[in-house]
Design a protein around this motif. Structure first.
Motif, PDB file in Angstrom:
ATOM      1  N   CYS A 148       0.900  -1.440  -0.209  1.00 40.91           N
ATOM      2  CA  CYS A 148       0.391   0.008   0.311  1.00 40.91           C
ATOM      3  C   CYS A 148       0.848   1.847  -0.154  1.00 40.91           C
ATOM      4  CB  CYS A 148      -0.987  -0.461   0.953  1.00 40.91           C
ATOM      5  SG  CYS A 148      -2.139  -1.068   1.518  1.00 40.91           S
TER       6      CYS A 148
ATOM      7  N   GLN B 197      -6.807   1.427  -0.183  1.00 41.87           N
ATOM      8  CA  GLN B 197      -7.686   1.214  -0.034  1.00 41.87           C
ATOM      9  C   GLN B 197      -8.326   0.365  -0.579  1.00 41.87           C
ATOM     10  OE1 GLN B 197      -7.509   4.147   0.670  1.00 41.87           O
ATOM     11  NE2 GLN B 197      -9.375   5.637  -0.393  1.00 41.87           N
ATOM     12  N   ASN B 198      -9.078  -1.363  -0.354  1.00 41.95           N
ATOM     13  CA  ASN B 198      -9.169  -1.246  -2.049  1.00 41.95           C
ATOM     14  C   ASN B 198     -11.085  -0.951  -1.977  1.00 41.95           C
ATOM     15  OD1 ASN B 198      -8.398  -3.520  -0.903  1.00 41.95           O
ATOM     16  ND2 ASN B 198      -7.835  -3.396  -2.515  1.00 41.95           N
TER      17      ASN B 198
ATOM     18  N   SER C 146     -13.234   2.335  -6.918  1.00 45.42           N
ATOM     19  CA  SER C 146     -12.499   1.714  -8.004  1.00 45.42           C
ATOM     20  C   SER C 146     -12.033   2.378  -8.258  1.00 45.42           C
ATOM     21  CB  SER C 146     -14.117   0.981  -8.607  1.00 45.42           C
ATOM     22  OG  SER C 146     -12.874   0.267  -9.817  1.00 45.42           O
TER      23      SER C 146
ATOM     24  N   GLU D 217     -12.555 -10.446  -7.430  1.00 42.13           N
ATOM     25  CA  GLU D 217     -11.182 -10.593  -6.578  1.00 42.13           C
ATOM     26  C   GLU D 217     -11.566 -12.407  -5.911  1.00 42.13           C
ATOM     27  OE1 GLU D 217      -9.457  -9.130  -4.047  1.00 42.13           O
ATOM     28  OE2 GLU D 217      -9.932  -7.560  -4.957  1.00 42.13           O
TER      29      GLU D 217
ATOM     30  N   HIS E 118      -2.036  -8.204 -10.124  1.00 40.27           N
ATOM     31  CA  HIS E 118      -2.004  -6.858  -9.481  1.00 40.27           C
ATOM     32  C   HIS E 118      -2.029  -6.452 -10.735  1.00 40.27           C
ATOM     33  CE1 HIS E 118      -2.131  -7.695  -5.422  1.00 40.27           C
ATOM     34  NE2 HIS E 118      -1.950  -6.528  -5.303  1.00 40.27           N
TER      35      HIS E 118
ATOM     36  N   THR F 121     -10.531  -3.233  -8.749  1.00 41.49           N
ATOM     37  CA  THR F 121     -10.781  -2.936  -7.570  1.00 41.49           C
ATOM     38  C   THR F 121      -8.919  -2.380  -6.499  1.00 41.49           C
ATOM     39  OG1 THR F 121      -9.908  -5.233  -6.462  1.00 41.49           O
ATOM     40  CG2 THR F 121     -11.977  -5.139  -6.856  1.00 41.49           C
ATOM     41  N   GLY F 122      -8.121  -2.348  -7.269  1.00 42.47           N
ATOM     42  CA  GLY F 122      -6.960  -2.043  -6.589  1.00 42.47           C
ATOM     43  C   GLY F 122      -6.349  -3.425  -5.595  1.00 42.47           C
TER      44      GLY F 122
ATOM     45  N   SER G  63      -7.067  -6.548  -3.796  1.00 41.26           N
ATOM     46  CA  SER G  63      -7.367  -7.657  -2.183  1.00 41.26           C
ATOM     47  C   SER G  63      -6.761  -8.895  -2.559  1.00 41.26           C
ATOM     48  CB  SER G  63      -8.904  -7.617  -1.301  1.00 41.26           C
ATOM     49  OG  SER G  63      -8.383  -8.220  -0.745  1.00 41.26           O
TER      50      SER G  63
ATOM     51  N   SER H 137      -7.042  -5.602   3.320  1.00 42.83           N
ATOM     52  CA  SER H 137      -8.089  -4.152   2.908  1.00 42.83           C
ATOM     53  C   SER H 137      -8.628  -3.732   4.436  1.00 42.83           C
ATOM     54  CB  SER H 137      -9.479  -5.241   2.424  1.00 42.83           C
ATOM     55  OG  SER H 137      -8.841  -5.929   1.339  1.00 42.83           O
TER      56      SER H 137
ATOM     57  N   PHE I 213     -14.306  -7.258   0.521  1.00 50.14           N
ATOM     58  CA  PHE I 213     -13.093  -8.187   0.307  1.00 50.14           C
ATOM     59  C   PHE I 213     -12.398  -8.673   1.702  1.00 50.14           C
ATOM     60  CE2 PHE I 213     -13.035  -3.389  -2.089  1.00 50.14           C
ATOM     61  CZ  PHE I 213     -13.087  -3.888  -2.756  1.00 50.14           C
TER      62      PHE I 213
END
Length: 232
Positions: free
Chosen positions: A24, A118-119, A125, A138, A174, A181-182, A184, A190, A208
């Protein structure tokens, strides 16, 4: 002498702290410099590094989805499972807290604006993918991830350097999934940032937690089926 449960949980706590702080942190502190690709590698390299640091102690799960999948496939006792998950969540929270303290040192940083990596889904998003897309991503990504984790750590696998394969798979996930979603695929990753950021991040947090655990269990079941078939 085998490590005690306390030592294993301490390793999981530290490993998850590092994953959240570095993964992060790459988004919050260095995102404008390294972009999505750099963030993807930061998460993957965190896993590789921790695999060598604590893999021999706890197995380096640093992810409740992995731990629960290991329990479902009878690779981990219930007592260890509970201890691991608590330690991982605590590590994720502390990692997010350290990141917040570091980021707050910059005059232009705002928790509400810049967040903590954060997700999210919908407005949370990165590319505004809806809830359905986030849930599917996910579940499927975590399922794929757990197939690799189970396969790489299987006693029947003669391929060395399991940590590298797992870390590179997380990097791949990733690269593909950050816009959705970023990414998780890890409830502890998350929970930490969401608790500090609050608002929509906390509202979307259930996605998440539920989706990665479901994907992890599914991945474990599929691996078990494939591994059993191979032995017949």
């Amino acid at each position: 002498m085998k490590p005690s449960l306390f030592q294993k949980c301490l390793a999981e706590f530290f490993g998850t702290l590092v994953l959240v702080l570095m993964g992060c942190g790459s988004a919050v502190l260095a995102g404008s410099h390294v972009g999505f690709l750099g963030i993807a590698f930061a998460f993957g390299l965190s896993v590789v590094g921790m695999a060598y640091a604590i893999g021999h102690i706890s197995g380096c799960h640093i992810n409740p989805a992995i731990t629960i999948s290991m329990w479902v496939t009878r690779k981990l006792p219930a007592a260890d499972t509970l201890g691991y998950v608590v330690a991982q969540i605590a590590g994720g929270i502390v990692g997010a807290g350290i990141l917040y303290v570091i980021a707050s040192g910059h005059a232009d940083y705002s928790l509400a604006t810049n967040g903590l990596g954060q997700n999210g889904v919908g407005d949370g998003s990165p590319d505004h993918y809806p809830l359905a897309s986030g849930l599917i991503a996910e579940v499927v990504f975590t399922c794929i991830f757990l197939l690799v984790v189970h396969g790489s750590t299987s006693k029947n696998n003669t391929t060395p350097i399991a940590g590298l394969g797992i870390g590179l798979t997380l990097t791949l996930i990733h690269i593909v999934g950050i816009p959705v979603t970023g990414v998780s695929v890890n409830p502890a990753r998350s929970i930490g940032p969401a608790l500090f950021v609050g608002g929509e991040a906390l509202k979307d947090l259930w996605v998440f937690i539920v989706a990665p655990i479901a994907g992890g269990i599914l991945g474990g079941i599929i691996w078990k089926m494939v591994d059993t078939w191979k032995k017949v």
